[in-house]
Design a protein around this motif. Structure first.
Motif, PDB file in Angstrom:
ATOM      1  N   LEU A  21      21.374  23.801  24.661  1.00  0.00           N
ATOM      2  CA  LEU A  21      20.437  23.906  25.771  1.00  0.00           C
ATOM      3  C   LEU A  21      20.199  25.355  26.170  1.00  0.00           C
ATOM      4  O   LEU A  21      19.109  25.706  26.612  1.00  0.00           O
TER       5      LEU A  21
ATOM      6  N   GLY B   5       9.610  29.962  24.308  1.00  0.00           N
ATOM      7  CA  GLY B   5       8.820  28.857  24.823  1.00  0.00           C
ATOM      8  C   GLY B   5       8.380  29.043  26.265  1.00  0.00           C
ATOM      9  O   GLY B   5       9.209  29.255  27.161  1.00  0.00           O
TER      10      GLY B   5
ATOM     11  N   ASN C 264      10.209  28.117  29.805  1.00  0.00           N
ATOM     12  CA  ASN C 264      11.663  28.253  29.733  1.00  0.00           C
ATOM     13  C   ASN C 264      12.115  29.458  30.548  1.00  0.00           C
ATOM     14  O   ASN C 264      11.323  30.330  30.889  1.00  0.00           O
TER      15      ASN C 264
ATOM     16  N   SER D 216      13.966  31.863  21.060  1.00  0.00           N
ATOM     17  CA  SER D 216      12.663  31.229  21.274  1.00  0.00           C
ATOM     18  C   SER D 216      12.044  31.636  22.603  1.00  0.00           C
ATOM     19  O   SER D 216      12.734  31.753  23.613  1.00  0.00           O
TER      20      SER D 216
ATOM     21  N   ARG E 257      10.689  27.241  36.225  1.00  0.00           N
ATOM     22  CA  ARG E 257      11.347  28.497  35.847  1.00  0.00           C
ATOM     23  C   ARG E 257      11.781  29.286  37.072  1.00  0.00           C
ATOM     24  O   ARG E 257      12.910  29.812  37.133  1.00  0.00           O
TER      25      ARG E 257
ATOM     26  N   SER F 150      15.963  20.255  25.519  1.00  0.00           N
ATOM     27  CA  SER F 150      15.372  20.846  26.719  1.00  0.00           C
ATOM     28  C   SER F 150      15.614  19.908  27.884  1.00  0.00           C
ATOM     29  O   SER F 150      15.732  18.691  27.704  1.00  0.00           O
TER      30      SER F 150
ATOM     31  N   THR G 239      18.717  21.136  19.084  1.00  0.00           N
ATOM     32  CA  THR G 239      18.429  21.756  20.375  1.00  0.00           C
ATOM     33  C   THR G 239      17.924  20.707  21.359  1.00  0.00           C
ATOM     34  O   THR G 239      17.481  19.620  20.974  1.00  0.00           O
TER      35      THR G 239
ATOM     36  N   ASN H 218      16.509  26.375  27.847  1.00  0.00           N
ATOM     37  CA  ASN H 218      15.391  25.519  27.473  1.00  0.00           C
ATOM     38  C   ASN H 218      15.068  24.560  28.616  1.00  0.00           C
ATOM     39  O   ASN H 218      15.606  23.461  28.696  1.00  0.00           O
ATOM     40  N   LEU H 219      14.193  25.001  29.506  1.00  0.00           N
ATOM     41  CA  LEU H 219      13.819  24.159  30.635  1.00  0.00           C
ATOM     42  C   LEU H 219      12.765  23.125  30.253  1.00  0.00           C
ATOM     43  O   LEU H 219      12.866  21.958  30.629  1.00  0.00           O
ATOM     44  N   VAL H 220      11.734  23.563  29.517  1.00  0.00           N
ATOM     45  CA  VAL H 220      10.612  22.656  29.236  1.00  0.00           C
ATOM     46  C   VAL H 220      10.417  22.369  27.749  1.00  0.00           C
ATOM     47  O   VAL H 220       9.798  21.375  27.401  1.00  0.00           O
ATOM     48  N   GLN H 221      10.915  23.221  26.880  1.00  0.00           N
ATOM     49  CA  GLN H 221      10.771  22.978  25.449  1.00  0.00           C
ATOM     50  C   GLN H 221      11.911  23.636  24.694  1.00  0.00           C
ATOM     51  O   GLN H 221      12.550  24.568  25.183  1.00  0.00           O
ATOM     52  N   SER H 222      12.171  23.130  23.513  1.00  0.00           N
ATOM     53  CA  SER H 222      13.258  23.675  22.696  1.00  0.00           C
ATOM     54  C   SER H 222      12.737  23.950  21.296  1.00  0.00           C
ATOM     55  O   SER H 222      11.842  23.249  20.812  1.00  0.00           O
TER      56      SER H 222
END
Length: 243
Positions: A109, A50, A53, A48, A152, A142, A140, A128-132
């Motif tokens: 994660l 995102g 991330n 992903s 990031r 975040s 999943t 996945n920092l902000v969305q998953s």
């Protein structure tokens, strides 16, 4: 050094292309993208892209005295685990799952992808920092959804420092200690798991750690221990799956 790009098909692919073209990519250099249009995970799965991330790759140059290259996936996982905990110290139940996943509870994660080009290994890490991603076959998570705000660039700086330290230790003979540190952060031994084996189908047993070469060990119902060289490990009853 961290090289940042707005969009790229794949950070791993870009570094593989540079190496294949004869460029010497120094250890410690990272390629980090805001977005990936053709990101990928292990076994050809989609990675992903995102926005916000972490999606980045670096290179490790192999030396004759090094441990087996496959152990770098565990070294990378250890560095990623340490980076998350440094920036989100209140996070609970963060675990490493062999060979290349970072889980919070039973949700994924982060993932790691190693690809080799000659005597170099490209190490790609996605967190996945902000969305998953919303996936049908695995759960999943975040960090943002768990209540932790990490930018990031802050994560990139933390990971670059910790991976460089871990890679240096790996080069200079500290793999046995790194292995022990990985085990203390991994799924507990005795965790019931299943493995999708190419030759034998689905095998169920208790996670029994990893051997000196970073190979997963599974204790079967009859007490025998089987080495798992490749495949996806799942916690039984979980939708979390190795990528």
């Amino acid at each position: 050094m961290i090289e940042r790009l707005a969009e790229i098909p794949s950070t791993n692919g870009a570094l593989l292309a540079r190496l294949g073209g004869g460029e010497h990519v120094q250890e410690g250099r990272w390629l980090v993208a805001d977005r990936q249009s053709a990101g990928r995970g292990r076994a050809g799965r989609v990675w992903s892209d995102g926005f916000g991330n972490f999606m980045g790759s670096t290179v490790v140059h192999l030396r004759a005295s090094n441990p087996l290259p496959q152990t770098l996936a565990l070294v990378a996982g250890l560095a990623a685990h340490e980076s998350v905990m440094a920036l989100a110290p209140q996070l609970q139940d963060l675990r490493l799952k062999w060979p290349n996943d970072l889980l919070v509870g039973e949700t994924k994660l982060a993932g790691i992808l190693l690809e080799r080009q000659g005597d170099a290994v490209v190490v790609g890490i996605g967190v996945n920092l902000v969305q998953s991603p919303d996936l049908s076959d695995r759960a999943t998570a975040s960090l943002a959804a768990l209540g932790f705000t990490i930018t990031r660039d802050a994560f990139a700086a933390e990971l670059a420092a910790r991976f460089r330290d871990a890679a240096d230790r790996w080069h200079y003979g500290e793999w046995p200690l790194l292995r022990q540190q990985w085990l203390t952060r991994a799924l507990p031994t005795g965790t019931l798991v299943s493995v999708k084996d190419r030759d034998h189908g689905v095998i169920m047993g208790a996670f029994a750690g990893i051997d000196d070469d970073g190979v997963a060990l599974l204790r079967l119902a009859d007490g025998a221990v089987r080495a798992i060289h490749a495949g996806d490990i799942d916690m039984v009853g979980s939708h979390a799956s190795g990528d």
